[in-house]
Design an enzyme around this catalytic site. Structure first.
Site, PDB file in Angstrom:
ATOM      1  N   ARG A   1       7.825   5.997  -4.407  1.00 41.73           N
ATOM      2  CA  ARG A   1       6.991   5.095  -3.585  1.00 41.73           C
ATOM      3  C   ARG A   1       5.725   4.647  -4.326  1.00 41.73           C
ATOM      4  O   ARG A   1       4.664   4.495  -3.714  1.00 41.73           O
ATOM      5  CB  ARG A   1       6.598   5.764  -2.265  1.00 41.73           C
ATOM      6  CG  ARG A   1       7.754   6.013  -1.317  1.00 41.73           C
ATOM      7  CD  ARG A   1       8.066   4.746  -0.530  1.00 41.73           C
ATOM      8  NE  ARG A   1       9.049   5.003   0.499  1.00 41.73           N
ATOM      9  CZ  ARG A   1       8.743   5.116   1.801  1.00 41.73           C
ATOM     10  NH1 ARG A   1       7.515   5.012   2.214  1.00 41.73           N
ATOM     11  NH2 ARG A   1       9.703   5.320   2.662  1.00 41.73           N
TER      12      ARG A   1
ATOM     13  N   ARG B   1       1.465   1.130   0.160  1.00 44.60           N
ATOM     14  CA  ARG B   1       0.250   0.857   0.925  1.00 44.60           C
ATOM     15  C   ARG B   1      -1.019   1.505   0.416  1.00 44.60           C
ATOM     16  O   ARG B   1      -2.106   1.103   0.818  1.00 44.60           O
ATOM     17  CB  ARG B   1       0.474   1.273   2.385  1.00 44.60           C
ATOM     18  CG  ARG B   1       1.321   0.293   3.135  1.00 44.60           C
ATOM     19  CD  ARG B   1       1.662   0.821   4.500  1.00 44.60           C
ATOM     20  NE  ARG B   1       2.502   2.002   4.386  1.00 44.60           N
ATOM     21  CZ  ARG B   1       3.148   2.566   5.405  1.00 44.60           C
ATOM     22  NH1 ARG B   1       3.027   2.058   6.604  1.00 44.60           N
ATOM     23  NH2 ARG B   1       3.890   3.623   5.220  1.00 44.60           N
TER      24      ARG B   1
ATOM     25  N   ASP C   1      14.082  -1.507   0.003  1.00 42.37           N
ATOM     26  CA  ASP C   1      14.119  -0.386   0.941  1.00 42.37           C
ATOM     27  C   ASP C   1      15.544   0.111   1.061  1.00 42.37           C
ATOM     28  O   ASP C   1      16.491  -0.631   0.784  1.00 42.37           O
ATOM     29  CB  ASP C   1      13.603  -0.815   2.320  1.00 42.37           C
ATOM     30  CG  ASP C   1      13.237   0.406   3.150  1.00 42.37           C
ATOM     31  OD1 ASP C   1      12.152   0.966   2.917  1.00 42.37           O
ATOM     32  OD2 ASP C   1      14.047   0.835   3.980  1.00 42.37           O
TER      33      ASP C   1
HETATM   34  O1  CP3 Z   1       9.400   3.804  -4.579  1.00 41.10           O
HETATM   35  C1  CP3 Z   1       9.040   2.611  -4.525  1.00 41.10           C
HETATM   36  O2  CP3 Z   1       7.884   2.227  -4.815  1.00 41.10           O
HETATM   37  C2  CP3 Z   1      10.094   1.575  -4.204  1.00 41.10           C
HETATM   38  C3  CP3 Z   1      10.135   1.124  -2.870  1.00 41.10           C
HETATM   39  C4  CP3 Z   1      10.703   1.969  -1.742  1.00 41.10           C
HETATM   40  C5  CP3 Z   1      10.320   1.731  -0.402  1.00 41.10           C
HETATM   41  N1  CP3 Z   1      11.087   2.493   0.415  1.00 41.10           N
HETATM   42  C6  CP3 Z   1       9.286   0.764   0.011  1.00 41.10           C
HETATM   43  C7  CP3 Z   1       8.726   0.857   1.366  1.00 41.10           C
HETATM   44  C8  CP3 Z   1      11.672   2.974  -1.712  1.00 41.10           C
HETATM   45  C9  CP3 Z   1      12.369   3.667  -2.869  1.00 41.10           C
HETATM   46  C10 CP3 Z   1      11.917   3.279  -0.343  1.00 41.10           C
HETATM   47  C11 CP3 Z   1      12.929   4.267   0.104  1.00 41.10           C
HETATM   48  C12 CP3 Z   1      12.990   4.652   1.516  1.00 41.10           C
HETATM   49  N2  CP3 Z   1      12.816   3.879   2.622  1.00 41.10           N
HETATM   50  C13 CP3 Z   1      13.372   5.931   1.956  1.00 41.10           C
HETATM   51  C14 CP3 Z   1      13.810   7.067   1.065  1.00 41.10           C
HETATM   52  C15 CP3 Z   1      12.684   7.671   0.338  1.00 41.10           C
HETATM   53  C16 CP3 Z   1      11.853   8.555   1.155  1.00 41.10           C
HETATM   54  O3  CP3 Z   1      10.652   8.266   1.272  1.00 41.10           O
HETATM   55  O4  CP3 Z   1      12.379   9.581   1.613  1.00 41.10           O
HETATM   56  C17 CP3 Z   1      13.360   5.927   3.372  1.00 41.10           C
HETATM   57  C18 CP3 Z   1      13.672   7.101   4.277  1.00 41.10           C
HETATM   58  C19 CP3 Z   1      13.012   4.606   3.773  1.00 41.10           C
HETATM   59  C20 CP3 Z   1      12.957   4.085   5.158  1.00 41.10           C
HETATM   60  C21 CP3 Z   1      11.636   3.533   5.463  1.00 41.10           C
HETATM   61  N3  CP3 Z   1      11.132   2.346   4.950  1.00 41.10           N
HETATM   62  C22 CP3 Z   1      10.662   4.075   6.310  1.00 41.10           C
HETATM   63  C23 CP3 Z   1      10.822   5.386   7.064  1.00 41.10           C
HETATM   64  C24 CP3 Z   1       9.575   3.202   6.284  1.00 41.10           C
HETATM   65  C25 CP3 Z   1       8.325   3.273   7.104  1.00 41.10           C
HETATM   66  C26 CP3 Z   1       7.340   4.157   6.479  1.00 41.10           C
HETATM   67  C27 CP3 Z   1       6.067   4.184   7.310  1.00 41.10           C
HETATM   68  O5  CP3 Z   1       5.351   5.147   7.086  1.00 41.10           O
HETATM   69  O6  CP3 Z   1       5.833   3.285   8.114  1.00 41.10           O
HETATM   70  C28 CP3 Z   1       9.854   2.164   5.397  1.00 41.10           C
HETATM   71  C29 CP3 Z   1       8.968   1.046   5.021  1.00 41.10           C
HETATM   72  C30 CP3 Z   1       8.558   0.959   3.590  1.00 41.10           C
HETATM   73  N4  CP3 Z   1       9.408   1.023   2.537  1.00 41.10           N
HETATM   74  C31 CP3 Z   1       7.237   0.755   3.090  1.00 41.10           C
HETATM   75  C32 CP3 Z   1       7.347   0.653   1.696  1.00 41.10           C
HETATM   76  C33 CP3 Z   1       6.246   0.371   0.710  1.00 41.10           C
HETATM   77  C34 CP3 Z   1       5.988   0.575   3.938  1.00 41.10           C
HETATM   78  C35 CP3 Z   1       6.065  -0.771   4.538  1.00 41.10           C
HETATM   79  C36 CP3 Z   1       4.727  -1.404   4.688  1.00 41.10           C
HETATM   80  O7  CP3 Z   1       4.268  -2.085   3.736  1.00 41.10           O
HETATM   81  O8  CP3 Z   1       4.146  -1.259   5.772  1.00 41.10           O
END
Ligand code: CP3
Length: 355
Positions: free
Chosen positions: A27, A31, A77
């Site tokens: 990640r 943010r 994502d």
């Molecule tokens: O690693 C990176 O920088 C690449 C981008 C990436 C994102 N999501 C961007 C993102 C990667 C590799 C993911 C994977 C992801 N997404 C996972 C597996 C990794 C982990 O963390 O276990 C999961 C479970 C998700 C599903 C997901 N997407 C969730 C639960 C959320 C919300 C998170 C929250 O706290 O609100 C997202 C959104 C998301 N994906 C964001 C980002 C940067 C935040 C979105 C925003 O800008 O508000």
């Protein structure tokens, strides 16, 4: 394509000698960076950001401009696949991901299409190509997907969950329906990752964020089995180079031997597993990635350096280690902090790589 100027990350994943331990952060684009928040505002929302190749490329590169990272990860994502299956992904502010359509019954599963990665997920492939062009060989690009089990948790629960009530009910009460869903997801993930590789991803990671919520036997039957099916179907060499595969099951430390038997090149570790112990168990078969608690980044630089030194010492001499956090970087981390972390990994690791 341009020659890679820094291939430490790929070399460490294949257990080849390196001058210092490579490092990236799960990640790493997100943010906690003010420039990310600015670009997301320009895009309108998170999904529009993922679907705009220039802006997705911009946020992928942002952390590399601040820190001396050894890999970039595609900005996208894991929930792009269920979205391409027609579930209608959206994000509710403060509540995380949601789906308009939820999967609960045998008919729901039977009606689900396996998406065509080339046409239905073309925006992801366009982002991969754009990022490779922009990186111009600076560091390798990582592609990724969720594991079938982890994707299924979101599709059956309709979003994030604490207790996995509905998906576990499906698993225990109607296992054949669960297997039908997981098999479709494994096929979808395989074609999706292969298309990312053809588009330019130089390594791929499978995020099994919720595999650790399962009992041992259920982990094998409902998560690991489908990750192995994916590993078996992946393109392992492209453009004259091996394409390493990393499996990351959060809270999966007790299952490393089984994970290593899938044929993956590397295993991701969260911070609850001792990396020295993990190396003794599976280090002759796979490389290891991890595993600093992301919360260490809330502490001063001296404490971060101490933790990096400790983990490097636990792993010991030689290649086969990619330094990372044990899970994604938190959104409230001060963006000055990761510099101390990344620089400490490079400086303190050199002594473990003298031949
Ligand atoms: O690693 C990176 O920088 C690449 C981008 C990436 C994102 N999501 C961007 C993102 C990667 C590799 C993911 C994977 C992801 N997404 C996972 C597996 C990794 C982990 O963390 O276990 C999961 C479970 C998700 C599903 C997901 N997407 C969730 C639960 C959320 C919300 C998170 C929250 O706290 O609100 C997202 C959104 C998301 N994906 C964001 C980002 C940067 C935040 C979105 C925003 O800008 O508000």
């Amino acid at each position: 394509m341009a020659e890679l100027k820094n291939d430490r990350f790929l070399r460490a994943l294949l257990n080849e000698p390196v001058d210092a331990t490579p490092v990236w952060m799960m990640r790493q684009a997100g943010r906690y960076l003010p420039e990310y928040r600015e670009t997301r505002a320009k895009a309108g929302d998170f999904l529009s950001l993922c679907k705009n190749k220039e802006l997705a490329c911009e946020v992928t590169i942002q952390p590399l401009e601040r820190y001396d990272l050894d890999a970039a990860i595609l900005f996208s994502d894991i929930l792009t696949i269920p979205d391409a299956m027609g579930l209608g992904l959206y994000f509710e502010v403060g509540e995380g991901p949601r789906f308009k359509k939820i999967i609960r019954t045998e008919k729901d599963v039977a009606d689900l299409p396996v998406p065509d990665a080339v046409t239905d997920l073309d925006y992801v492939m366009n982002a991969v190509k754009e990022i490779r062009r922009e990186l111009n060989g600076r560091v390798p690009l990582i592609g990724f997907s969720g594991s079938p089990w982890t994707l299924a948790t979101y599709m059956v629960e309709g979003g994030s969950s604490k207790d996995f009530r509905h998906v576990k009910q499906m698993m225990y009460a109607t296992p054949e329906v669960m297997h039908g869903l997981l098999d479709k997801l494994a096929q979808s993930v395989t074609t999706y990752l292969n298309e990312q590789i053809r588009s330019g991803a130089q390594a791929v990671q499978i995020f099994d964020t919720w595999g650790g919520a399962l009992s041992g036997p259920c982990y094998q039957e409902f998560s690991l089995k489908y990750m192995k099916q994916i590993v078996d179907g992946l393109i392992r060499e492209h453009d004259g180079r091996k394409v390493p595969v990393i499996l990351f099951t959060k809270n999966g430390g007790q299952w490393l031997e089984m994970m290593a038997d899938t044929g993956a090149d590397a295993l991701g570790l969260d911070w609850t597993t001792d990396i020295g112990n993990a190396r003794a168990r599976v280090g002759d078969k796979v490389a290891l990635q991890g595993n600093m608690d992301p919360s260490v980044l809330y502490a001063p630089a001296s404490r971060i350096e101490q933790e990096v030194e400790f983990i490097l010492g636990q792993y010991g001499n030689g290649s086969g280690h990619v330094f990372n956090l044990g899970h994604g970087i938190h959104q409230f981390v001060d963006p000055k902090q990761p510099k101390a972390f990344v620089d400490a990994v490079h400086e303190l690791s050199a002594k473990y790589h003298q031949q």
